[in-house]
Design an enzyme around this catalytic site. Structure first.
Site, mmCIF file in Angstrom:
data_model
loop_
_atom_site.group_PDB
_atom_site.id
_atom_site.type_symbol
_atom_site.label_atom_id
_atom_site.label_comp_id
_atom_site.label_asym_id
_atom_site.label_seq_id
_atom_site.Cartn_x
_atom_site.Cartn_y
_atom_site.Cartn_z
ATOM 1 N N GLU A 165 0.768 -1.635 0.300
ATOM 2 C CA GLU A 165 -0.335 0.071 -0.058
ATOM 3 C C GLU A 165 0.430 1.507 0.308
ATOM 4 O OE1 GLU A 165 -3.227 -0.609 2.834
ATOM 5 O OE2 GLU A 165 -3.441 1.613 2.998
ATOM 6 N N ASP A 166 2.057 1.619 0.614
ATOM 7 C CA ASP A 166 2.257 2.869 0.794
ATOM 8 C C ASP A 166 3.700 2.488 0.255
ATOM 9 O OD1 ASP A 166 0.951 2.512 2.532
ATOM 10 O OD2 ASP A 166 1.487 2.298 4.631
#
Ligand code: MN
Length: 507
Positions: A80-81
């Site tokens: 996600e990051d």
């Protein structure tokens, strides 16, 4: 704070205490990978980002989960990051870990949303609701395949709640609200009592700081005053049990802050008048001994009328098993005594995490327990089925909340089969729970032999008989009466399909 290395070492030490021969190299590799992938990032509080995955892995190791889950905990935010791809994760760590990480990864773009674009109610939902519904749908889907996904997500949420102070007040409130309405009930539904309690208390802290601070102070004060009282309770019970031969351990603890708060709201009383804020726990070795201890407690103290609940014979829907009885311990005071076996105690505290452990670890591969884990997760599959019927994200979220909240009643069919329904469920809900056609053709109902209205709320132990007539069709106003998503969606579906055919029905 401890250095990163020390924190990581603590996890390794933890794992070695409950797994015979854990693959520590994969954890080391996951830690190094995560450290590198997140190296440029900071948490909202200014700490290096890696403290977050480390803390999540620590929480998972406290739940005594397996190595792949802990590795996934260390890696849970890299998709996600950071610019790590699923392929990289898969080739470095294998499909199992990669799919766990993928399961907890949020969706960001609305284009991936699976709701039916032909449906008008879909358009009326705000993008925010749509996103939230899609997020939960996706997570439940992943969880139905692998329960560890939800355990990862709950650990993630716990650490985020512990570090909420660094966010803006609006964000804090939003996250705390979501935690209180979805994550804490979910932890509860999965029987993870400790996690549920801490999520609730942390939510209250950010939703109503004043109430939280005041309660915390009062409970602290009362505890100091009550230390003597708690000791006295324990001693009285020990004395009463001194002459019987059954081995047991006794402990006493105050109930969690949020549950005391809820009691105040429910009973409309100030803190000072709330009784029964500590619980006494007796833990023994076998079920027979649980009942024997119960007998000994009952003969030595006066039980509060109707306070006995047998969650051993009838476990709660979240796996919880225990005997509960509230007794008069002195002229003024009552306390709740909970009696259970050591194994039940593990499940009371860790819920599905403990079940999963028993199932995978082969430590106690009781067949009955395995079945019950599958059974207990069946509701997730059901919600997903309903979701396909509704096509309405807002409704889906409402169902989910209802499903998580529900207090259940047990209602019998005339053949003696039991149906579990949410409190307040009606004969129509019951009919649909038995069979769709029974619901469609329902014209009346008898409960314990007596005719009742179709909106009659059913109680545990009721025997419910459904009267039918061939050719009978569901009424539109049943939608106002029913409590279960299943009944609602079946009625809707019927009405929709028959509307399309141009059929008219009575309303
Ligand atoms: Mn995270």
């Amino acid at each position: 704070m401890d250095s990163l290395e020390t924190q990581f070492e603590a996890i390794l030490k933890n794992v070695q205490s409950y797994l015979p021969d854990p693959d520590l190299s994969i954890l080391k590799k996951a830690y190094d990978f995560s450290l590198r992938a997140h190296r440029e990032q900071l948490r909202a509080g200014g700490d290096p980002f890696i403290i977050h995955p480390l803390a999540v892995a620590k929480i998972l190791s406290d739940l005594q989960l397996d190595v792949p889950t802990l590795a996934a905990g260390l890696l849970h935010d890299v998709l996600e990051d950071t610019n790590t791809s699923r392929e990289t994760l898969c080739s470095e760590f294998g499909a199992e870990i990669a799919s766990l990480v993928e399961g907890v990864t949020k969706i960001d773009s609305l284009e991936q949303v699976a709701w039916d674009p032909e449906n008008l109610s879909f358009l009326s939902s705000s993008p925010e609701i749509l996103k939230q519904a899609e997020y939960w749908r996706k997570m439940l889907l992943a969880t139905a395949q692998d329960i560890r996904v939800i355990l990862l997500k709950l650990a993630d949420r716990k650490h985020n709640m512990q570090t909420l102070e660094f966010l803006t007040p609006e964000k804090r409130k939003k996250i705390a609200e979501e935690t209180l309405t979805l994550y804490a009930p979910l932890a509860n539904r999965l029987g993870m009592f400790k996690l549920k309690s801490s999520l609730e208390d942390l939510s209250l802290k950010y939703l109503d700081e004043q109430v939280y601070a005041a309660l915390e102070k009062k409970i602290d004060e009362r505890e100091v005053l009550r230390e003597g009282f708690i000791r006295e309770c324990v001693e009285k019970i020990q004395a009463a049990l001194a002459d019987q031969p059954i081995p047991y351990k006794i402990s006493a603890r105050p109930k969690n802050l949020y549950s005391v708060y809820r009691k105040m709201l429910r009973q409309g009383k100030p803190f000072e008048e709330i009784q029964d804020i500590i619980g006494i726990r007796l833990i023994t070795d076998t079920i027979e001994h649980c009942y024997a201890l119960l007998g000994a407690v009952q003969t030595s103290f006066t039980p509060v009328p109707d306070s006995f609940t047998d969650y051993i014979a009838t476990p709660k829907n979240n796996l919880y098993q225990s005997l509960h009885i509230t007794i008069q311990i002195s002229r003024q005071e009552i306390v709740e005594v909970q009696i259970r076996t050591e194994e039940m105690n593990q499940i009371c505290e860790y819920g599905v995490a403990a079940h999963w452990r028993y199932k995978e670890g082969g430590k106690s591969p009781a067949k009955k327990q395995q079945d019950s884990l599958e059974d207990k997760l069946d509701w997730i599959k059901q919600i997903l089925e309903w979701q396909q019927d509704t096509k309405n994200p807002k409704e889906f979220l409402e169902w989910l909340k209802l499903e998580l909240e529900f207090d259940q009643v047990f209602v019998f069919t005339p053949k003696g089969e039991v149906k579990k329904l949410p409190a307040g469920a009606t004969p129509i809900d019951f009919a649909y729970a038995v069979h769709t056609d029974l619901g469609h053709q329902c014209i009346g109902s008898k409960v314990n032999g007596k005719m009742v209205r179709l909106d009659h709320p059913l109680k545990s132990g009721d025997m419910c008989q459904i009267l039918t007539k061939k050719g009978q069709k569901p009424h539109k106003d049943w939608l106002e009466i029913v409590k279960t998503p299943r009944a609602r969606s079946k009625i809707r579906k019927f009405l929709r399909e028959n509307e399309e055919k141009g059929t008219r029905y009575r309303s």
